[in-house]
Write a protein that holds these residues in place. Sequence first.
Motif: not given
Length: 542
Positions: A504-519
């Motif tokens: 829970g240290k990172t909200s799932f609201d940040e999921w799209d940002k996480y995906v973009e960073t991976v790419k």
Amino acid sequence: MKLKKYSIFAVLLLLIFSILSACNSESTGKEEEKGEDGEAKTANFNEEGFPIVNDKIKLTFVAPSDAAPDWNDILVYNKYEEMTNMDIEWEMISKDGLKEKTNLMLAGGDYPDAFHSVGLSTQDLITYGGQGVLIPLNDLIDKYAPNLKKILDENPDIKRGITMPDGNIYSFPRIFDPEFSSVMAGWKLWINEDFLKALDMEEPTTLDEFYEYLKAAKNDDPNGNGKADEIGLSASGDSNIINLFKGSFGLGNRGTAHPYVDMDPEKDELRFIPIDDGYKETLQYLNKLYSEGLIIEDLYTVKSEQTNARGTDGLFAATLTTSPESGYGREEYIGAQTLEGPHGDKLYSNYRAPLVHTGAFAITDKNQYPEETVRWLDYFYGDEGSKLYFMGVEGETYVENEDGSVEYSDLINNNPDGLSYVEAISKYMTWRGVTYPGIVKEEYFKGSEGLESSKAAAEKFVNDRPEEIWPPFNYTNEESEIMSSVGTDIEDYVTESQAKFITGKTSFDEWDKYVETVKKVGLDQYMEIYQNAYDRYLEQAQ
């Protein structure tokens, strides 16, 4: 007069030739004669049966010191020296710094006749095989390793997995028998049956039912001591948890050798698992458990030995381990069924490939006895060799029952010197804690996965395992360098991020940002290399 001079000259030439021949014979260490096919063969070497050589020879192998610190005086290898007439001088290196010391040996030229159980990487095999430091084994295996050759013929995926991009095999692998389901699964999910009975609940069959069980176990005092001391799901780190639960969301359909990549069944193309919507749902489910206190709080800091110590109290409602019986001394746990996910997925994704480690044993170009060495090692890929390696010597460390089954003797189970089970095994055998070459078979392996409770647990999910399991893929040197840089960056970011999502240290609201960073880190390049390796894997099947 001239004739006399010529005669003296001829004698001198003959004497020089004889000296040179003797030196050459000493340098090779072999006495050669011509076989029926006209090729030179070694008179001292026996291509079949024991001893492998008539007159004793000596070789130096490097091995890691761990549970068994010195292999120079250990029952299994003392017995095998008697059988083979091959004296192995073991150069033991501590597992701390083993990788660094091995690489220094290989790069500096001061290396032994062979490396045993040091865990050479694919990149090591390609690099030092390409340089000629490690010798190719293809022909030697075909001619002198009938046990391994039989396994490779019956399991072509294993052969593809140990074949490097240049077409050569440079090492002997560690293999799990594909029919030994318990060891193929490794860490399993276990349920406390006493808790189930106390709560009057059936075994969970879905993710929702598992959640309800954990909640009841945590809140309703199933051990009846009046304390809220029950722990929901116990594990050490999140890798096994994710490997297990992602199958309930249809992910991991090619086994755990590839934790980040599988095959998209709809598109029929490689899929990067950590950015898939199903992966997000996996993490959301685990976050739900963690946020409600249903997963052990110190998941990311607890060590496995600490988990074992806690487990002895029987407070875990569920646990991920090889065996609570061997790890905790508890017999009330039963193997869980494959948990069905919200979309009807029921895949036991935490399933390993039979090829466990490629670089378990390699022979160097300094070895003057490659044929003998191959024969020496191949024995451990057959039944008798497996029995020797894992059980020791009949009448000393094990007994054989009338039905042909084997079990450890009291020297192991009830050691007269007060040694524990683990300590006794390590005193007489070397298989614990190392990436040994050989095959793990159900008949002779008495570790945690070989217990009856573990085998019963595996029966519950054996029909839910992936239909196709990939072995590890092999990369070229150039590809390995990229995977060691860009690939490592991507995987490190994924590992760090998934822990933050779960806790829970990172909200799932940040999921799209996480995906973009991976790419952005280099996913396209990562997947391109994966595709190249996969294509080579397919080509080898043709």
